[in-house]
Motif scaffolding. Structure first.
Motif, PDB file in Angstrom:
ATOM      1  N   THR A 155      -3.642 -16.267   6.567  1.00 14.68           N
ATOM      2  CA  THR A 155      -3.821 -17.562   7.234  1.00 14.68           C
ATOM      3  C   THR A 155      -4.579 -17.413   8.540  1.00 14.68           C
ATOM      4  N   TRP A 156      -4.221 -16.386   9.316  1.00 17.57           N
ATOM      5  CA  TRP A 156      -4.907 -16.176  10.582  1.00 17.57           C
ATOM      6  C   TRP A 156      -6.367 -15.770  10.386  1.00 17.57           C
ATOM      7  N   GLY A 157      -6.634 -14.975   9.370  1.00 18.73           N
ATOM      8  CA  GLY A 157      -7.994 -14.471   9.169  1.00 18.73           C
ATOM      9  C   GLY A 157      -8.471 -13.599  10.314  1.00 18.73           C
ATOM     10  N   ALA A 158      -7.556 -12.934  10.991  1.00 21.21           N
ATOM     11  CA  ALA A 158      -7.883 -12.137  12.174  1.00 21.21           C
ATOM     12  C   ALA A 158      -8.224 -10.703  11.789  1.00 21.21           C
ATOM     13  N   ASP A 159      -9.090 -10.081  12.576  1.00 21.14           N
ATOM     14  CA  ASP A 159      -9.406  -8.667  12.349  1.00 21.14           C
ATOM     15  C   ASP A 159      -8.250  -7.774  12.786  1.00 21.14           C
ATOM     16  N   ARG A 160      -7.531  -8.176  13.843  1.00 29.71           N
ATOM     17  CA  ARG A 160      -6.417  -7.394  14.378  1.00 29.71           C
ATOM     18  C   ARG A 160      -5.185  -8.274  14.498  1.00 29.71           C
ATOM     19  N   VAL A 161      -4.045  -7.697  14.191  1.00 27.85           N
ATOM     20  CA  VAL A 161      -2.755  -8.374  14.359  1.00 27.85           C
ATOM     21  C   VAL A 161      -1.767  -7.350  14.905  1.00 27.85           C
ATOM     22  N   ALA A 162      -0.951  -7.756  15.865  1.00 29.24           N
ATOM     23  CA  ALA A 162       0.053  -6.859  16.436  1.00 29.24           C
ATOM     24  C   ALA A 162       1.361  -6.949  15.660  1.00 29.24           C
TER      25      ALA A 162
ATOM     26  N   GLY B 209       1.946  -4.953   5.096  1.00 30.75           N
ATOM     27  CA  GLY B 209       1.451  -6.219   4.579  1.00 30.75           C
ATOM     28  C   GLY B 209       0.168  -6.653   5.252  1.00 30.75           C
ATOM     29  N   LEU B 210       0.096  -6.496   6.560  1.00 29.64           N
ATOM     30  CA  LEU B 210      -1.119  -6.868   7.282  1.00 29.64           C
ATOM     31  C   LEU B 210      -2.298  -6.002   6.865  1.00 29.64           C
ATOM     32  N   ALA B 211      -2.066  -4.701   6.768  1.00 29.34           N
ATOM     33  CA  ALA B 211      -3.152  -3.797   6.361  1.00 29.34           C
ATOM     34  C   ALA B 211      -3.639  -4.116   4.960  1.00 29.34           C
ATOM     35  N   ALA B 212      -2.731  -4.596   4.104  1.00 23.40           N
ATOM     36  CA  ALA B 212      -3.098  -4.900   2.724  1.00 23.40           C
ATOM     37  C   ALA B 212      -4.035  -6.099   2.612  1.00 23.40           C
ATOM     38  N   VAL B 213      -4.044  -6.964   3.639  1.00 28.51           N
ATOM     39  CA  VAL B 213      -4.983  -8.086   3.619  1.00 28.51           C
ATOM     40  C   VAL B 213      -6.126  -7.864   4.601  1.00 28.51           C
ATOM     41  N   GLY B 214      -6.306  -6.600   5.023  1.00 26.36           N
ATOM     42  CA  GLY B 214      -7.490  -6.224   5.785  1.00 26.36           C
ATOM     43  C   GLY B 214      -7.372  -6.294   7.285  1.00 26.36           C
ATOM     44  N   CYS B 215      -6.161  -6.453   7.820  1.00 29.89           N
ATOM     45  CA  CYS B 215      -5.985  -6.533   9.277  1.00 29.89           C
ATOM     46  C   CYS B 215      -5.715  -5.151   9.860  1.00 29.89           C
ATOM     47  N   ASP B 216      -6.429  -4.784  10.910  1.00 29.72           N
ATOM     48  CA  ASP B 216      -6.028  -3.634  11.708  1.00 29.72           C
ATOM     49  C   ASP B 216      -4.768  -4.006  12.487  1.00 29.72           C
ATOM     50  N   VAL B 217      -3.882  -3.040  12.694  1.00 28.50           N
ATOM     51  CA  VAL B 217      -2.560  -3.338  13.234  1.00 28.50           C
ATOM     52  C   VAL B 217      -2.350  -2.628  14.566  1.00 28.50           C
ATOM     53  N   ASP B 218      -2.015  -3.404  15.602  1.00 28.58           N
ATOM     54  CA  ASP B 218      -1.609  -2.861  16.896  1.00 28.58           C
ATOM     55  C   ASP B 218      -0.094  -2.729  16.894  1.00 28.58           C
ATOM     56  N   ARG B 219       0.432  -1.521  16.952  1.00 24.20           N
ATOM     57  CA  ARG B 219       1.874  -1.302  16.952  1.00 24.20           C
ATOM     58  C   ARG B 219       2.369  -1.264  18.399  1.00 24.20           C
ATOM     59  N   LEU B 220       3.143  -2.270  18.790  1.00 20.82           N
ATOM     60  CA  LEU B 220       3.588  -2.395  20.173  1.00 20.82           C
ATOM     61  C   LEU B 220       4.932  -1.744  20.426  1.00 20.82           C
ATOM     62  N   GLY B 221       5.668  -1.402  19.371  1.00 19.71           N
ATOM     63  CA  GLY B 221       6.983  -0.808  19.535  1.00 19.71           C
ATOM     64  C   GLY B 221       8.003  -1.832  19.993  1.00 19.71           C
ATOM     65  N   VAL B 222       9.035  -1.366  20.708  1.00 22.96           N
ATOM     66  CA  VAL B 222      10.081  -2.256  21.221  1.00 22.96           C
ATOM     67  C   VAL B 222       9.537  -3.011  22.434  1.00 22.96           C
ATOM     68  N   ALA B 223       9.593  -4.330  22.357  1.00 21.89           N
ATOM     69  CA  ALA B 223       9.092  -5.158  23.458  1.00 21.89           C
ATOM     70  C   ALA B 223       9.821  -6.495  23.451  1.00 21.89           C
TER      71      ALA B 223
ATOM     72  N   ARG C 202     -11.245   0.073   0.444  1.00 20.71           N
ATOM     73  CA  ARG C 202     -12.262   0.228   1.486  1.00 20.71           C
ATOM     74  C   ARG C 202     -11.999  -0.680   2.689  1.00 20.71           C
ATOM     75  N   GLY C 203     -11.245  -1.780   2.477  1.00 20.07           N
ATOM     76  CA  GLY C 203     -11.023  -2.725   3.563  1.00 20.07           C
ATOM     77  C   GLY C 203      -9.637  -2.688   4.167  1.00 20.07           C
ATOM     78  N   ALA C 204      -8.811  -1.728   3.711  1.00 23.76           N
ATOM     79  CA  ALA C 204      -7.440  -1.664   4.215  1.00 23.76           C
ATOM     80  C   ALA C 204      -7.428  -1.435   5.724  1.00 23.76           C
ATOM     81  N   GLY C 205      -6.516  -2.114   6.409  1.00 26.88           N
ATOM     82  CA  GLY C 205      -6.448  -2.020   7.857  1.00 26.88           C
ATOM     83  C   GLY C 205      -5.931  -0.675   8.349  1.00 26.88           C
ATOM     84  N   THR C 206      -6.269  -0.345   9.567  1.00 24.37           N
ATOM     85  CA  THR C 206      -5.790   0.881  10.207  1.00 24.37           C
ATOM     86  C   THR C 206      -4.760   0.518  11.287  1.00 24.37           C
ATOM     87  N   THR C 207      -4.036   1.522  11.760  1.00 26.13           N
ATOM     88  CA  THR C 207      -2.956   1.300  12.720  1.00 26.13           C
ATOM     89  C   THR C 207      -3.241   2.028  14.032  1.00 26.13           C
ATOM     90  N   THR C 208      -2.988   1.340  15.145  1.00 24.62           N
ATOM     91  CA  THR C 208      -3.135   1.921  16.474  1.00 24.62           C
ATOM     92  C   THR C 208      -1.861   1.661  17.271  1.00 24.62           C
TER      93      THR C 208
END
Length: 453
Positions: free
Chosen positions: A32-39, A58-72, A136-142
């Motif tokens: 729905t967001w269609g975003a390149d990155r999602v936290a 799930g986010l990576a499966a729809v092509g979103c790179d993922v920002d892992r923020l941890g406990v916040a 080829r389009g699976a998202g990566t994690t940072t």
């Protein structure tokens, strides 16, 4: 909505809330967001990492790179989203017991999603409608560091740091082992307060107290304030979007009382306040005294956010909004609840008044508020109990307000019955200047509701 309640999705972990459901919600949100990155972020619950991993997948499966923020804390997530333009899947069950977990969805503006966007995401989950990518389009994690520090810095800059520091306040903080453990003690120290803590180690079992900051769970904080000569106690829920206060004697300040005090300080003629249908007469009085309008919504943060946005679109100024559970919004700061910021605004109030908490809130303590719950086992029993409530309401001389459940106003008192949006409970609220009358109204409604079992 079938999945999303008054404040996201919540349920018993690994029973109702499963990794599969979280995966699907994340895929639907990412699509729905269609975003390149999602936290992805979480609170301290023991199942938090498990569900955060599912959300990231799930986010990576729809092509979103993922920002892992941890406990916040939830408000730190809001600041990150607003400052980076990145939306977030937040794993939290807020004030629910430790066996629960849940999902909140935060937009790229740092605000929880409006009802219409949640409905679109929910429809994708129910229809199994996702934009899957290929390998080829699976998202990566940072992994992202410094999220809580950045949030704390901007909050400190947003309040009257000098005024608070000059007051020389001693503040007792109870984060309830939740996400505020990593933020609130530091924030109040940097505002110039002497800080004492209890239940301030992150622990998803919540060993010191239940997560909801209600009086019966705040005995340790009350004792700490009373025995240490602290000026005020501040308690948070699991994700730190609420703040409840304890006065200098160790007595818990009712959330409707502190909301009214904060609103009285914030309002000017022509302003509006947005609150829920269980609004206290305290706030009604404050709005009348300040020639401000009061807008009522169904209970829940999502509904308050949606109506506040609508008013801002109409050029109506809303300096404060929220509910009497400690969840207060200051929309000019951010349209999200922020427990540490609520606490800091209350410290500003104390500093300016140069009076103890009990005297600052005294003008707003004329009413007695009661909240009780009637639990149900399944959907059929829930409907039977609500039908019994409806039958009881229909016999009343008062005209019901049906914004959310049934509210009966008697002029000198009111009672409200509605189903919880987050737990298997029917909520019953009552208020009156006469404590016995409030108790009686609530008990009569409870008996009516439970007659439907």
């Amino acid at each position: 909505m079938e999945l999303f309640g008054s404040s996201g999705i919540r349920g018993v972990a690994l029973r109702y809330l499963t990794p599969e459901l979280v995966l699907d919600i994340a895929k639907a949100a990412g699509t729905t967001w269609g975003a390149d990155r999602v936290a992805v972020a979480r609170d301290t619950r023991t199942t938090g990492e498990l569900f955060a991993n599912a959300a990231a997948s799930g986010l990576a499966a729809v092509g979103c790179d993922v920002d892992r923020l941890g406990v916040a804390p939830t408000p730190a997530v809001g600041h990150y989203c607003e400052s980076t333009g990145v939306p977030c899947v937040l794993v939290t069950a807020s004030h629910n017991p430790p066996e629960f977990n849940g999902i909140k969805l935060v937009g790229d503006d740092g605000v929880e999603l409006s009802v219409d966007v949640l409905e679109r995401i929910e429809r994708r989950v129910l229809d199994d409608d996702y934009d899957h990518t290929d390998w080829r389009g699976a998202g990566t994690t940072t992994r992202v560091e410094g999220v809580v520090d950045d949030y704390a810095d901007q909050l400190i800059d947003a309040v009257d740091r000098d005024g608070i520091a000059d007051a020389g306040l001693t503040v007792a903080v109870d984060p309830g082992h939740g996400a505020a453990s990593v933020s609130s003690p530091r924030i109040y120290r940097e505002l110039g307060c002497e800080v004492l803590t209890v239940n301030a180690t992150p622990d998803g079992h919540f060993p010191g107290r239940e997560s909801e900051p209600v009086p019966e769970n705040l005995t340790a904080l009350s004792r700490l304030v009373a025995t240490s000569d602290a000026d005020v106690g501040i308690a948070h829920d699991g994700d730190a979007d609420r703040a409840v206060f304890v006065d200098e004697t160790g007595s818990v300040v009712d959330g409707d009382t502190s909301f009214a005090a904060l609103a009285d300080d914030a309002l000017k003629p022509g302003d509006a306040v947005v609150s829920a249908v269980n609004v206290s007469q305290r706030l009604v009085d404050v709005c009348a005294d300040n020639d401000a309008d009061l807008e009522l919504t169904p209970i829940g943060a999502t509904n308050i956010i949606t109506r506040t946005r609508e008013l801002y679109a109409e050029d109506v100024h809303v300096p404060i909004a929220g509910e009497g559970n400690g969840g207060v919004f200051f929309p000019p700061y951010r349209l999200s609840r922020d427990g540490a910021y609520i606490g800091a605004k209350f410290l500003e109030l104390l500093a300016a008044a140069d009076e103890p908490v009990s005297e600052v809130v005294a003008p707003y303590t004329d009413y007695h508020f009661v909240r009780i719950n009637a639990e149900y086992d399944d959907a059929d029993e829930r409907e039977e109990m609500l039908s019994a409530a409806r039958a009881y309401v229909e016999t009343s001389a008062a005209t019901p307000n049906t914004t959310d459940g049934y509210r009966l106003d008697y002029g000198d008192a009111w009672v409200l019955v509605r189903p919880s949006g987050t737990e298997p409970k029917i909520r019953i609220y009552a208020e009156s200047a006469d404590a016995d009358r409030a108790e009686r109204l609530a008990e009569e409604m409870r008996q009516a509701v439970e007659s439907g079992r």
